[in-house]
Scaffold this motif. Structure first.
Motif, PDB file in Angstrom:
ATOM      1  N   ARG A 426       0.934  -1.091  -0.028  1.00  0.00           N
ATOM      2  CA  ARG A 426      -0.046  -0.017  -0.176  1.00  0.00           C
ATOM      3  C   ARG A 426       0.851   1.367  -0.095  1.00  0.00           C
ATOM      4  O   ARG A 426       0.536   2.362  -0.671  1.00  0.00           O
ATOM      5  N   VAL A 427       1.829   1.375   0.668  1.00  0.00           N
ATOM      6  CA  VAL A 427       2.828   2.386   1.003  1.00  0.00           C
ATOM      7  C   VAL A 427       3.579   2.669  -0.408  1.00  0.00           C
ATOM      8  O   VAL A 427       3.626   3.626  -1.126  1.00  0.00           O
ATOM      9  N   TYR A 428       3.937   1.406  -1.015  1.00  0.00           N
ATOM     10  CA  TYR A 428       4.744   1.784  -2.495  1.00  0.00           C
ATOM     11  C   TYR A 428       3.672   2.349  -3.567  1.00  0.00           C
ATOM     12  O   TYR A 428       3.938   3.094  -4.394  1.00  0.00           O
ATOM     13  N   ALA A 429       2.450   1.847  -3.431  1.00  0.00           N
ATOM     14  CA  ALA A 429       1.383   2.285  -4.321  1.00  0.00           C
ATOM     15  C   ALA A 429       1.088   3.568  -4.044  1.00  0.00           C
ATOM     16  O   ALA A 429       0.901   4.460  -5.143  1.00  0.00           O
ATOM     17  N   ILE A 430       1.043   4.218  -2.903  1.00  0.00           N
ATOM     18  CA  ILE A 430       0.573   5.473  -2.567  1.00  0.00           C
ATOM     19  C   ILE A 430       1.950   6.559  -3.000  1.00  0.00           C
ATOM     20  O   ILE A 430       1.835   7.410  -3.581  1.00  0.00           O
ATOM     21  N   SER A 431       2.934   5.984  -2.680  1.00  0.00           N
ATOM     22  CA  SER A 431       4.204   6.563  -2.993  1.00  0.00           C
ATOM     23  C   SER A 431       4.538   6.796  -4.387  1.00  0.00           C
ATOM     24  O   SER A 431       5.080   7.995  -5.227  1.00  0.00           O
ATOM     25  N   GLN A 432       4.091   6.006  -5.435  1.00  0.00           N
ATOM     26  CA  GLN A 432       3.907   5.926  -6.713  1.00  0.00           C
ATOM     27  C   GLN A 432       3.067   7.080  -7.441  1.00  0.00           C
ATOM     28  O   GLN A 432       3.116   8.146  -8.355  1.00  0.00           O
TER      29      GLN A 432
END
Length: 507
Positions: A426-432
């Protein structure tokens, strides 16, 4: 013929003579009655629970993956170490058969034909056990001798159990090698399963590394284009490229590990791994049935290495009987029946029969402490066998306790790690999203990618540990476990009858 029959009957009677072996008593198990609980305290055994039979069950019931089953079958047929163990077992059984044959009289049939010349004034027995004394007082004599004889020579009458102790020792050693073979077989099954799991885990890690490499390459291209447009600094562009290089290193490292895994598996199964083999999609699924609660430590009684250690202990106990019997007289029987004639044509005619029987004995008078030293050495070997047996039990108990401790704690660890992977995704998706909208620089996205990759690697590692733990429990418990029907009045009576019959056989 009657003297020979009498001698054989007498020999059979003395086979039931006394024995010098000490009464065998199994040493008390130097371990607790139950395995430690997950809290670190001693767990109380569950009274009245269904009994557990730790005999090796069909391994197909535990290793359910069809590819793994195929590999195990190949290994059981081809593995060279297992062949060595099987050859040692066959050799020990043959040695036991040879030793056991010494308990019974060996009857041989012999024939002799010869011609002799004796000078004058000589006295000499004719050839053969049945030959008479020849006396020539005046002139030289030339004569023929023909004889056929059947009988036993120097058969030890085992009054004091010397031969029976040797046979008992050899039999127990043969049983120990059979248990060694079973241990080797169980260990091989476990090694193939662990090698299979390691190969699958490394292939799963390779897929992760390749996915990460692709993602890093995509982001590096974006950063390089942004650098050319003047949107990012050279530092940021170069830093993104280092992530690509690191991911490519991981890919190559995983490929090296997979190649080594394939080589190790090929050695275990004794032939190249089939080309049709591929990584299953659910490689981390449980391979074994779950271990029942309240597992008693008495399961260790059926572990092959413990059985082998006790068999060697029983053999050492029998060896003491052999050493004790050396202090007593050795009595041997000789009995021969046959025909004797000076001419071949008269060899089987009436009046040519002859027989001979006798007993010989010896008793040690002065051996300068040889027998006493041998007895002391035998007792010392027994003491060493006791220590080896107790050490084997303790090591087996430790292996099972360690594996149960891993089983108790790895499940919550896996759950926590899975939650970490989900949150990292989830964090990686948000960071993108934030990077594309210009809210964050690319460093935050790189950090999120690295965190996700590390969490996924750890999850695969823990899944491998869980599956290997189940395989190790299979080995530690001597080839598996299975629950028996709960005790009832009927099967309690049947069990008591079986125990009485077993006791009668052992006596």
């Amino acid at each position: 013929m009657k003297p020979l029959l009498f001698s054989a009957a007498f020999a059979g009677c003395v086979l039931a003579g006394c024995s010098m072996e000490p009464t065998y008593q199994r040493p008390a198990l130097p371990v607790p009655n139950s395995y430690p609980s997950s809290t670190g305290t001693s767990a109380t055994p569950v009274l009245g629970a269904a009994p557990i039979d730790a005999a090796e069950t069909d391994w197909h019931a535990f290793f359910r993956d069809p590819v793994l089953q195929s590999l195990i079958n190949i290994a059981l047929n081809n593995n060279r170490d297992l062949r060595v163990a099987a050859a040692k077992m066959a050799e020990a059984r043959a040695d036991y058969g040879e030793t056991r044959a010494n308990l019974f009289p060996e009857i041989d049939l012999q024939g002799y034909g010869g011609r002799q010349r004796l000078p004058a004034m000589s006295q000499q027995p004719a050839a053969g056990l049945l030959g008479p004394i020849q006396n020539n007082r005046n002139t030289a004599t030339t004569f023929n001798t023909f004889q056929v004889q059947a009988g036993l020579t120097s058969y030890e009458l085992d009054f004091f159990g010397h031969q029976r102790s040797i046979t008992h020792e050899s039999g127990k050693l043969a049983e120990a090698t059979a248990a060694d073979y079973q241990s080797a077989r169980i260990a091989l099954i476990g090694e193939v399963a662990n090698a299979y799991l390691s190969l699958n885990a490394d292939r799963a890690l390779l897929q992760l590394a390749q996915q990460t490499d692709s993602a890093q390459q995509y982001h590096a291209n974006v950063m390089h284009k942004a650098y050319n447009d003047g949107g990012v600094s050279e530092f940021d562009m170069r830093r993104s490229q280092t992530q690509v290089d690191a991911a490519e290193v991981d890919v190559q490292d995983m490929q090296i590990r997979i190649a080594k895994d394939m080589d190790a598996l090929a050695v275990l199964i004794g032939e190249p791994v089939p080309s049709s083999y591929d990584t299953p999609h659910t490689w981390q699924a449980p391979l074994l049935t779950d271990v029942p609660a309240g597992l008693p430590s008495s399961l260790l009684d059926r572990r092959p290495d413990i059985v082998a250690a006790e068999d060697r202990l029983r053999a050492a106990n029998a060896d003491i009987g052999r050493a004790r019997a050396a202090f007593f007289p050795n009595i041997a029987l000789t009995a021969v029946l046959g025909t004797l004639s000076g001419g071949l044509s008269n060899l089987f005619r009436a009046g040519s029969s002859a027989w001979s029987t006798g007993l010989s004995g010896s008793v040690p008078l002065l051996d300068w402490g040889k027998n006493e030293s041998e007895l002391g050495a035998s007792k010392a070997r027994y003491g060493g066998a006791v220590a080896a047996y107790e050490g084997t039990v303790q090591e087996a108990f430790r292996e099972v306790a360690d594996d149960l401790a891993v089983r108790d704690h790895i499940e919550p660890e896996l759950q926590a790690q899975q939650e970490l992977v989900d949150e990292s995704q989830r964090v990686y998706a948000i960071s993108q999203v934030r990077f594309k909208e210009g809210m964050d620089d690319y460093l935050a996205t790189q950090d999120a990618q690295r965190s996700l990759y590390a969490a996924q690697e750890k999850l695969v590692s823990l899944q491998l540990d869980q599956a290997v733990n189940q395989v190790n429990l299979y080995k530690a418990l001597g080839g598996g476990w299975r629950e028996m029907p709960a005790p009832t009045a009927g099967n309690n009576a049947a069990r008591a009858t079986a125990q009485r019959q077993s006791a009668t056989v052992s006596q």
